[in-house]
Design a protein around this motif. Structure first.
Motif, PDB file in Angstrom:
ATOM      1  N   VAL A  88       0.843  -1.202   0.000  1.00  0.00           N
ATOM      2  CA  VAL A  88       0.000   0.000   0.000  1.00  0.00           C
ATOM      3  C   VAL A  88       0.880   1.254   0.000  1.00  0.00           C
ATOM      4  O   VAL A  88       0.611   2.210  -0.731  1.00  0.00           O
ATOM      5  N   TYR A  89       1.952   1.243   0.790  1.00  0.00           N
ATOM      6  CA  TYR A  89       2.862   2.396   0.806  1.00  0.00           C
ATOM      7  C   TYR A  89       3.510   2.602  -0.562  1.00  0.00           C
ATOM      8  O   TYR A  89       3.691   3.730  -1.010  1.00  0.00           O
ATOM      9  N   PHE A  90       3.839   1.508  -1.230  1.00  0.00           N
ATOM     10  CA  PHE A  90       4.428   1.603  -2.565  1.00  0.00           C
ATOM     11  C   PHE A  90       3.427   2.229  -3.537  1.00  0.00           C
ATOM     12  O   PHE A  90       3.766   3.150  -4.283  1.00  0.00           O
ATOM     13  N   VAL A  91       2.196   1.744  -3.518  1.00  0.00           N
ATOM     14  CA  VAL A  91       1.155   2.296  -4.394  1.00  0.00           C
ATOM     15  C   VAL A  91       0.912   3.763  -4.041  1.00  0.00           C
ATOM     16  O   VAL A  91       0.779   4.619  -4.929  1.00  0.00           O
ATOM     17  N   GLY A  92       0.871   4.089  -2.754  1.00  0.00           N
ATOM     18  CA  GLY A  92       0.681   5.471  -2.331  1.00  0.00           C
ATOM     19  C   GLY A  92       1.797   6.377  -2.825  1.00  0.00           C
ATOM     20  O   GLY A  92       1.550   7.501  -3.284  1.00  0.00           O
ATOM     21  N   THR A  93       3.017   5.893  -2.748  1.00  0.00           N
ATOM     22  CA  THR A  93       4.164   6.665  -3.246  1.00  0.00           C
ATOM     23  C   THR A  93       4.042   6.909  -4.747  1.00  0.00           C
ATOM     24  O   THR A  93       4.267   8.026  -5.225  1.00  0.00           O
ATOM     25  N   LEU A  94       3.681   5.869  -5.490  1.00  0.00           N
ATOM     26  CA  LEU A  94       3.507   6.030  -6.934  1.00  0.00           C
ATOM     27  C   LEU A  94       2.410   7.043  -7.249  1.00  0.00           C
ATOM     28  O   LEU A  94       2.540   7.837  -8.190  1.00  0.00           O
ATOM     29  N   MET A  95       1.337   7.023  -6.482  1.00  0.00           N
ATOM     30  CA  MET A  95       0.250   7.966  -6.716  1.00  0.00           C
ATOM     31  C   MET A  95       0.691   9.404  -6.444  1.00  0.00           C
ATOM     32  O   MET A  95       0.341  10.318  -7.202  1.00  0.00           O
ATOM     33  N   ILE A 143      -2.467  13.020  -5.566  1.00  0.00           N
ATOM     34  CA  ILE A 143      -1.663  13.293  -4.363  1.00  0.00           C
ATOM     35  C   ILE A 143      -2.488  13.016  -3.107  1.00  0.00           C
ATOM     36  O   ILE A 143      -2.000  12.396  -2.154  1.00  0.00           O
ATOM     37  N   VAL A 144      -3.739  13.449  -3.092  1.00  0.00           N
ATOM     38  CA  VAL A 144      -4.612  13.206  -1.935  1.00  0.00           C
ATOM     39  C   VAL A 144      -4.812  11.705  -1.722  1.00  0.00           C
ATOM     40  O   VAL A 144      -4.723  11.203  -0.592  1.00  0.00           O
ATOM     41  N   ALA A 145      -5.059  10.960  -2.811  1.00  0.00           N
ATOM     42  CA  ALA A 145      -5.253   9.511  -2.686  1.00  0.00           C
ATOM     43  C   ALA A 145      -3.986   8.838  -2.162  1.00  0.00           C
ATOM     44  O   ALA A 145      -4.056   7.951  -1.298  1.00  0.00           O
ATOM     45  N   GLY A 146      -2.833   9.250  -2.667  1.00  0.00           N
ATOM     46  CA  GLY A 146      -1.567   8.690  -2.171  1.00  0.00           C
ATOM     47  C   GLY A 146      -1.343   9.011  -0.710  1.00  0.00           C
ATOM     48  O   GLY A 146      -0.921   8.159   0.078  1.00  0.00           O
ATOM     49  N   LEU A 164      -3.707   9.627   1.507  1.00  0.00           N
ATOM     50  CA  LEU A 164      -4.655   8.829   2.288  1.00  0.00           C
ATOM     51  C   LEU A 164      -4.180   7.387   2.453  1.00  0.00           C
ATOM     52  O   LEU A 164      -4.450   6.757   3.480  1.00  0.00           O
ATOM     53  N   ALA A 165      -3.471   6.859   1.442  1.00  0.00           N
ATOM     54  CA  ALA A 165      -2.920   5.504   1.562  1.00  0.00           C
ATOM     55  C   ALA A 165      -1.904   5.439   2.706  1.00  0.00           C
ATOM     56  O   ALA A 165      -1.811   4.432   3.401  1.00  0.00           O
ATOM     57  N   PHE A 166      -1.153   6.532   2.905  1.00  0.00           N
ATOM     58  CA  PHE A 166      -0.192   6.569   4.007  1.00  0.00           C
ATOM     59  C   PHE A 166      -0.878   6.778   5.345  1.00  0.00           C
ATOM     60  O   PHE A 166      -0.454   6.226   6.354  1.00  0.00           O
ATOM     61  N   ILE A 167      -1.940   7.558   5.355  1.00  0.00           N
ATOM     62  CA  ILE A 167      -2.651   7.859   6.599  1.00  0.00           C
ATOM     63  C   ILE A 167      -3.399   6.632   7.121  1.00  0.00           C
ATOM     64  O   ILE A 167      -3.408   6.363   8.314  1.00  0.00           O
ATOM     65  N   ASN A 168      -4.044   5.899   6.211  1.00  0.00           N
ATOM     66  CA  ASN A 168      -4.834   4.730   6.615  1.00  0.00           C
ATOM     67  C   ASN A 168      -4.546   3.564   5.662  1.00  0.00           C
ATOM     68  O   ASN A 168      -5.357   3.260   4.782  1.00  0.00           O
ATOM     69  N   PRO A 169      -3.402   2.894   5.839  1.00  0.00           N
ATOM     70  CA  PRO A 169      -3.032   1.826   4.903  1.00  0.00           C
ATOM     71  C   PRO A 169      -3.984   0.627   4.932  1.00  0.00           C
ATOM     72  O   PRO A 169      -4.143  -0.055   3.924  1.00  0.00           O
ATOM     73  N   LEU A 170      -4.638   0.372   6.053  1.00  0.00           N
ATOM     74  CA  LEU A 170      -5.557  -0.767   6.102  1.00  0.00           C
ATOM     75  C   LEU A 170      -6.826  -0.497   5.292  1.00  0.00           C
ATOM     76  O   LEU A 170      -7.320  -1.384   4.592  1.00  0.00           O
TER      77      LEU A 170
END
Length: 185
Positions: free
Chosen positions: A46-53, A84-87, A89-95
């Protein structure tokens, strides 16, 4: 076949066979570690996908300033900001992000499985192996349905499982490639 008869690329790779094996071993070890810690591997995914986003969003915003004259500046800017917001949010709430990504994965598997089944049936008059295509589609649909049936609990481990399997297979592939290069005469 002698080494001199092979393309230059193969002889260049042959001298680096050990690096391929070392990379393979590293990926294999990471895959085993990921398999032993599926929740951690899921969060890492999820962190990887968030970083890419986030990176994609920044690139899209930079692009927006490059095409200002096209009249769609604000759409590009908005698209980049949403990425950027979606990425973020992936860091804020990875679950929560893993639950969304897992549900999307399940739907994608079902859709691609249905497409395979349809393509196999449609091509049965010209393909001898149409049954294998249909069978692959059925397995893909079943995988998607199993993931969806276990959702949202399955979202804790599905992405990590896919990551672990991918790392293990990539590691084994690089090891085999490196050892194959070593044997080239």
């Amino acid at each position: 076949m002698a080494l001199s008869d092979q393309p230059a690329d193969v002889s260049e790779f042959r001298s680096k066979w050990g690096w391929f094996v070392a990379l393979g071993i590293a990926l294999l070890v990471l895959g085993v570690v990921a398999a032993a810690n599926l929740l951690v591997a899921t969060v890492a995914s999820v962190y990887f996908v968030g970083t890419l986003m986030i990176v994609a969003g920044v690139v899209e915003i930079v692009h927006a300033f490059g095409v200002k004259g096209w009249g769609s500046f604000f759409l590009w800017l908005l698209g980049g900001a949403l990425y950027i917001v979606a990425g973020y949010l992936a860091f804020i709430n990875p679950l929560l992000a893993s639950a969304i990504l897992t549900l999307f994965l399940a739907a994608s598997l079902v859709a691609s499985g249905v497409m395979r089944i349809w393509m196999g049936i449609k091509g049965r008059s010209v393909l001898n192996s149409w049954g294998w295509i249909v069978a692959a589609g059925v397995v893909t649909v079943l995988a998607g349905l199993i993931i969806a049936a276990g959702w949202p609990v399955s979202s804790l481990v599905v992405l990590g499982t896919f990551l672990a399997i991918d790392l293990i297979f990539q590691g084994a592939t690089y090891i085999a490639f490196g050892l194959g290069l070593r044997r080239v005469s």
